[in-house]
Scaffold this active site. Structure first.
Site, PDB file in Angstrom:
ATOM      1  N   SER A 193       0.840  -1.201   0.000  1.00 20.15           N
ATOM      2  CA  SER A 193       0.000   0.000   0.000  1.00 20.15           C
ATOM      3  C   SER A 193       0.875   1.251   0.000  1.00 20.15           C
ATOM      4  CB  SER A 193      -0.921   0.018   1.226  1.00 20.15           C
ATOM      5  OG  SER A 193      -0.177   0.308   2.393  1.00 20.15           O
ATOM      6  N   LYS A 241       5.189   1.003   9.633  1.00 21.78           N
ATOM      7  CA  LYS A 241       4.978   2.424   9.932  1.00 21.78           C
ATOM      8  C   LYS A 241       6.268   2.993  10.513  1.00 21.78           C
ATOM      9  CE  LYS A 241       0.555   1.925   8.984  1.00 21.78           C
ATOM     10  NZ  LYS A 241      -0.028   2.442   7.717  1.00 21.78           N
ATOM     11  N   SER A 294       0.792   3.745   2.234  1.00 18.87           N
ATOM     12  CA  SER A 294       0.728   4.450   3.514  1.00 18.87           C
ATOM     13  C   SER A 294       2.064   5.038   3.946  1.00 18.87           C
ATOM     14  CB  SER A 294       0.204   3.521   4.606  1.00 18.87           C
ATOM     15  OG  SER A 294       1.160   2.527   4.927  1.00 18.87           O
ATOM     16  N   SER A 337      -3.101   6.820   5.832  1.00 17.47           N
ATOM     17  CA  SER A 337      -2.432   5.810   6.641  1.00 17.47           C
ATOM     18  C   SER A 337      -3.318   5.382   7.798  1.00 17.47           C
ATOM     19  CB  SER A 337      -1.103   6.350   7.182  1.00 17.47           C
ATOM     20  OG  SER A 337      -0.521   5.444   8.088  1.00 17.47           O
TER      21      SER A 337
END
Length: 258
Positions: free
Chosen positions: A71, A128, A73, A216
């Site tokens: 993705s 993250k 994010s 996100s």
């Protein structure tokens, strides 16, 4: 990732080892010489696969593990289709499958890019950036970040030009964020609503956010990451393959992550 590949590796190592080792013990106690030419087919496969899966298990469990970014994010730091390597021992050595820490090594630092098991669905891995450490007070207002009452410096780098599956982010504002000494790029999408709140990070947990701040699913929405859920620290891009680019982005290969 929605299945436990570590469990598969452990089981494959166990089964192939038992088959091969059991056959060797049988020959020993039967006082028969070992002969590759006379091996049963099952034993031949076990002997061939055991060292391969065992080495892969060791490397993947204790040294490095590859991941693919699914993705956007973490744009612009990580793009869809990036293949990264994750250091598995930076935050301590853990047993595969059980995830129990057996050797203490270090702890995440603010700004680290971490892979972790999603607290709401532990079979799924997320990636993250660490924003808040245990005991930190993290605030997010007007799309600006504050840590322990101090604003995090941001410098505009102009408008972002997306590529491949990240083309939809074209026009977003790109900023350089100085996260107490760790400088990295983030994306802000003007006009997109976001969560605004103050968060206090519990002991033994970490507050994480994606660099693509308005796209996100992170700690602002579901809470903090327990230390036990940490998988490792992302440090290197070894390949990029985005189907919309119809090829390999050679300029991203070899990128060291910060």
């Amino acid at each position: 990732m929605d299945y436990d590949f570590s469990f598969f590796l452990v089981m494959a190592t166990f089964v192939t080892g038992i088959v091969w080792g059991g056959y060797c013990l049988y020959l020993k106690y039967a006082h028969q010489p070992y002969s590759i030419d006379k091996e049963p087919l099952l034993v031949e496969y076990a002997r061939s696969f055991f060292p391969v899966v065992f080495i892969v298990l060791l490397l993947r469990s204790f040294l490095v593990e590859p991941f693919r970014i699914p993705s956007g994010s973490m744009m612009p730091t990580l793009l869809v289709g990036d293949f990264i390597l994750v250091n598995k021992f930076t935050y301590g050595v853990r047993l595969p499958v059980l995830n129990d820490k057996v050797i203490e090594m270090g702890e995440p630092e603010r700004g680290d890019i971490v892979v972790f098991r999603f607290p709401k669905q532990p079979t799924v891995d997320y990636i993250k950036r660490v924003i808040g450490l245990p005991g930190d007070r993290v605030a997010y207002f007007d799309k600006k970040l504050y840590v322990n009452g101090q604003p995090i410096a941001q410098t505009s780098l102009g408008r972002y030009q997306g590529v491949g599956q990240g083309m939809n982010m074209t026009g977003a504002e790109r900023l350089e964020e100085d996260l107490t000494g760790v400088k990295h790029s983030i994306l802000i999408s003007p006009g997109v609503p976001t969560v605004e709140d103050v968060f206090v990070v519990p002991q033994g947990q970490y507050f994480v956010m994606g660099d693509n701040r308005d796209n996100s699913n992170d700690s602002r929405y579901w809470g903090t990451v327990p230390e036990a859920n940490l998988v490792g620290k992302a440090f290197f891009i070894w390949m990029n393959w985005d189907l919309q680019n119809k090829g390999i982005a050679f300029d991203r290969i070899g990128t060291i992550l910060e």
